[in-house]
Scaffold this active site. Structure first.
Site, PDB file in Angstrom:
ATOM      1  N   SER A  80       0.734  -1.002   0.006  1.00 13.59           N
ATOM      2  CA  SER A  80       0.102   0.086   0.011  1.00 13.59           C
ATOM      3  C   SER A  80       0.858   1.080   0.003  1.00 13.59           C
ATOM      4  O   SER A  80       2.027   1.217   0.331  1.00 13.59           O
ATOM      5  CB  SER A  80      -0.811  -0.152   1.296  1.00 13.59           C
ATOM      6  OG  SER A  80      -1.495   1.119   1.289  1.00 13.59           O
ATOM      7  N   TYR A 119      -1.683  -1.328  10.599  1.00 18.60           N
ATOM      8  CA  TYR A 119      -1.956  -1.931   9.340  1.00 18.60           C
ATOM      9  C   TYR A 119      -0.638  -1.141   8.326  1.00 18.60           C
ATOM     10  O   TYR A 119       0.012  -1.717   7.639  1.00 18.60           O
ATOM     11  CB  TYR A 119      -3.484  -1.233   8.726  1.00 18.60           C
ATOM     12  CG  TYR A 119      -3.401  -1.196   7.379  1.00 18.60           C
ATOM     13  CD1 TYR A 119      -3.822  -2.370   6.702  1.00 18.60           C
ATOM     14  CD2 TYR A 119      -3.288  -0.011   6.349  1.00 18.60           C
ATOM     15  CE1 TYR A 119      -3.838  -2.662   5.458  1.00 18.60           C
ATOM     16  CE2 TYR A 119      -3.603  -0.101   4.965  1.00 18.60           C
ATOM     17  CZ  TYR A 119      -3.748  -1.483   4.555  1.00 18.60           C
ATOM     18  OH  TYR A 119      -4.050  -1.619   3.222  1.00 18.60           O
TER      19      TYR A 119
HETATM   20  N1  LIG Z   1      -8.726  -0.405  -0.892  1.00 19.18           N
HETATM   21  C1  LIG Z   1      -7.737  -0.018  -0.554  1.00 19.18           C
HETATM   22  O1  LIG Z   1      -8.054   1.262  -0.268  1.00 19.18           O
HETATM   23  C2  LIG Z   1      -6.456  -0.348  -0.737  1.00 19.18           C
HETATM   24  C3  LIG Z   1      -5.368   0.400  -0.563  1.00 19.18           C
HETATM   25  C4  LIG Z   1      -4.027  -0.071  -0.510  1.00 19.18           C
HETATM   26  C5  LIG Z   1      -3.854  -1.360  -0.361  1.00 19.18           C
HETATM   27  N2  LIG Z   1      -4.921  -2.360  -0.274  1.00 19.18           N
HETATM   28  C6  LIG Z   1      -4.823  -3.799  -0.137  1.00 19.18           C
HETATM   29  O2  LIG Z   1      -5.182  -4.428  -1.120  1.00 19.18           O
HETATM   30  C7  LIG Z   1      -5.704  -5.741  -0.789  1.00 19.18           C
HETATM   31  C8  LIG Z   1      -6.936  -6.276  -1.389  1.00 19.18           C
HETATM   32  O3  LIG Z   1      -7.913  -5.185  -0.555  1.00 19.18           O
HETATM   33  P1  LIG Z   1      -9.197  -4.554  -1.343  1.00 19.18           P
HETATM   34  O4  LIG Z   1      -8.846  -3.346  -1.059  1.00 19.18           O
HETATM   35  O5  LIG Z   1      -9.543  -5.452  -2.436  1.00 19.18           O
HETATM   36  O6  LIG Z   1     -10.370  -4.995  -0.199  1.00 19.18           O
HETATM   37  P2  LIG Z   1     -11.626  -6.049   0.027  1.00 19.18           P
HETATM   38  O7  LIG Z   1     -12.434  -5.836  -1.114  1.00 19.18           O
HETATM   39  O8  LIG Z   1     -11.801  -5.973   1.315  1.00 19.18           O
HETATM   40  O9  LIG Z   1     -10.833  -7.528  -0.341  1.00 19.18           O
HETATM   41  C9  LIG Z   1     -10.233  -8.343   0.676  1.00 19.18           C
HETATM   42  C10 LIG Z   1     -10.198  -9.670   0.142  1.00 19.18           C
HETATM   43  O10 LIG Z   1      -9.574 -10.491   0.978  1.00 19.18           O
HETATM   44  C11 LIG Z   1     -10.106 -11.635   1.515  1.00 19.18           C
HETATM   45  N3  LIG Z   1      -9.790 -11.614   3.172  1.00 19.18           N
HETATM   46  C12 LIG Z   1      -9.966 -10.723   4.047  1.00 19.18           C
HETATM   47  N4  LIG Z   1      -9.554 -11.407   5.306  1.00 19.18           N
HETATM   48  C13 LIG Z   1      -9.211 -12.688   4.924  1.00 19.18           C
HETATM   49  C14 LIG Z   1      -8.838 -13.922   5.678  1.00 19.18           C
HETATM   50  N5  LIG Z   1      -8.555 -13.614   7.172  1.00 19.18           N
HETATM   51  N6  LIG Z   1      -8.488 -14.934   5.137  1.00 19.18           N
HETATM   52  C15 LIG Z   1      -8.757 -15.168   3.605  1.00 19.18           C
HETATM   53  N7  LIG Z   1      -9.156 -14.016   3.017  1.00 19.18           N
HETATM   54  C16 LIG Z   1      -9.221 -12.857   3.525  1.00 19.18           C
HETATM   55  C17 LIG Z   1     -11.614 -11.089   1.368  1.00 19.18           C
HETATM   56  O11 LIG Z   1     -12.496 -12.293   1.454  1.00 19.18           O
HETATM   57  P3  LIG Z   1     -13.480 -12.697   2.624  1.00 19.18           P
HETATM   58  O12 LIG Z   1     -13.699 -11.746   3.386  1.00 19.18           O
HETATM   59  O13 LIG Z   1     -14.256 -13.939   2.023  1.00 19.18           O
HETATM   60  O14 LIG Z   1     -12.228 -13.551   3.299  1.00 19.18           O
HETATM   61  C18 LIG Z   1     -11.642 -10.561   0.055  1.00 19.18           C
HETATM   62  O15 LIG Z   1     -11.392 -11.449  -0.897  1.00 19.18           O
HETATM   63  C19 LIG Z   1      -5.187  -5.586   0.786  1.00 19.18           C
HETATM   64  O16 LIG Z   1      -4.029  -6.369   0.979  1.00 19.18           O
HETATM   65  C20 LIG Z   1      -5.461  -4.180   1.168  1.00 19.18           C
HETATM   66  O17 LIG Z   1      -4.742  -3.882   2.009  1.00 19.18           O
HETATM   67  C21 LIG Z   1      -6.294  -1.744  -0.331  1.00 19.18           C
END
Ligand SMILES: NC(=O)c1ccc[n+]([C@@H]2O[C@H](COP(=O)([O-])OP(=O)(O)OC[C@H]3O[C@@H](n4cnc5c(N)ncnc54)[C@H](OP(=O)(O)O)[C@@H]3O)[C@@H](O)[C@H]2O)c1
Length: 264
Positions: free
Chosen positions: A144, A157
């Site tokens: 991130s 985080y």
């Molecule tokens: N969105 C942002 O602003 C942002 C910015 C920078 C970085 N990121 C990073 O991008 C990555 C993806 O996040 P996203 O933004 O796409 O969020 P998201 O829509 O919440 O997706 C998260 C995914 O991870 C899975 N997950 C969460 N906890 C888990 C666990 N304990 N075991 C297995 N799977 C798990 C969720 O499915 P289940 O709930 O079914 O497990 C979902 O498929 C993350 O690493 C996040 O830190 C996001």
């Protein structure tokens, strides 16, 4: 079981929503057989049906909580016969939690490190030797823009993502010349389930930085992964914010993040 279709195989964690789901679609469109990991088994099955129908590839859904200390052992035991087929590993699953550290649920704090850091490292360690044996492979670790500053009110985080950047950059250099690459993806604010899960108010976005769509982030990430690029920060404003964090005294960037997070 092996890979009866002989399609290349990609494993994506956190594949049901957001960036992971968008990456899964790009991989499917390129003909990859997919192994998708997340907790919600209904949604996983729905994604399996969609992707198989839309792209004619095969999907193995694995419902697993990566916060479990034995998660990667369980996963690799289940995939025993397929580990050597995996050409692309996307360590994407992750979550954050807004709030003062001492008020955050103690289990959540540990789970966050388990999912964002421990599972990512353990899965990379488990699959990398097979990639090295084949002399090819691509790993995408999702960090991130938060990795570049201390993050008051999201302290664990931000620190977890700093770990991912440091680990992935070091590994990329260890692997130079082996045919295996490691790409670190550093998205800025992206419209996904992340904000709600983190307890942030989606009506109060991060100031200055425009929210990108998960699709746009995934497209940039996928292109960079294919090129074996070392790091990718999608979006000009996100690149500028990382640059300013790198130039600014850490104390100052920490205070700016504290001010921003305390208003979300
Ligand atoms: N969105 C942002 O602003 C942002 C910015 C920078 C970085 N990121 C990073 O991008 C990555 C993806 O996040 P996203 O933004 O796409 O969020 P998201 O829509 O919440 O997706 C998260 C995914 O991870 C899975 N997950 C969460 N906890 C888990 C666990 N304990 N075991 C297995 N799977 C798990 C969720 O499915 P289940 O709930 O079914 O497990 C979902 O498929 C993350 O690493 C996040 O830190 C996001």
């Amino acid at each position: 079981m092996g890979n009866p279709t002989h399609n290349p195989v990609a494993l994506v964690t956190g594949a049901t929503t957001g960036i992971g789901y968008e990456l899964s679609k790009l991989l499917a469109a390129d003909g990859y057989s997919l192994i998708l990991v997340a907790r919600n088994s209904n949604l996983l099955q729905q994604r399996q049906k969609e992707l198989e129908a839309d792209y004619g590839i095969s999907v193995q859904p694995i419902a697993l909580d990566l916060a479990r200390p034995d998660a990667v052992k369980v996963l690799t035991d289940r995939l025993k016969d397929r580990l050597s087929d995996i050409e692309i590993l996307i360590n994407n699953a992750g979550f954050g939690k807004l709030g003062a550290f001492w008020e955050t649920d103690p289990e959540t704090v540990v789970d966050m490190i388990q999912v964002n850091v421990t599972a990512l490292v353990a899965l990379t360690r488990a699959i990398l030797p097979y990639m090295l044996q084949q002399g090819k492979g691509s790993i995408l670790n999702v960090a991130s823009t938060a990795a570049f500053s201390p993050g008051p009110y999201m302290a664990v985080y931000y620190a977890s993502k700093a770990f991912v950047v440091s680990f992935s950059e070091a590994l990329a250099d260890e692997l130079r010349g082996t045919g295996v690459t490691v790409t670190t993806l550093c998205p800025g604010p992206t419209r996904t389930e992340f904000q709600i899960r983190a307890g942030q108010d989606p009506q109060k976005p991060f100031p200055i930085l425009p929210m990108m769509s998960a699709g746009a982030v995934a497209r940039v990430a996928y292109r960079s992964l294919k090129r074996g690029q070392r790091m990718v920060i999608p979006g000009l404003m996100n690149r500028l914010s990382v640059l300013s964090s790198r130039l600014m005294p850490r104390r100052l960037s920490s205070l700016i993040i504290k001010w921003i997070q305390s208003r979300r």
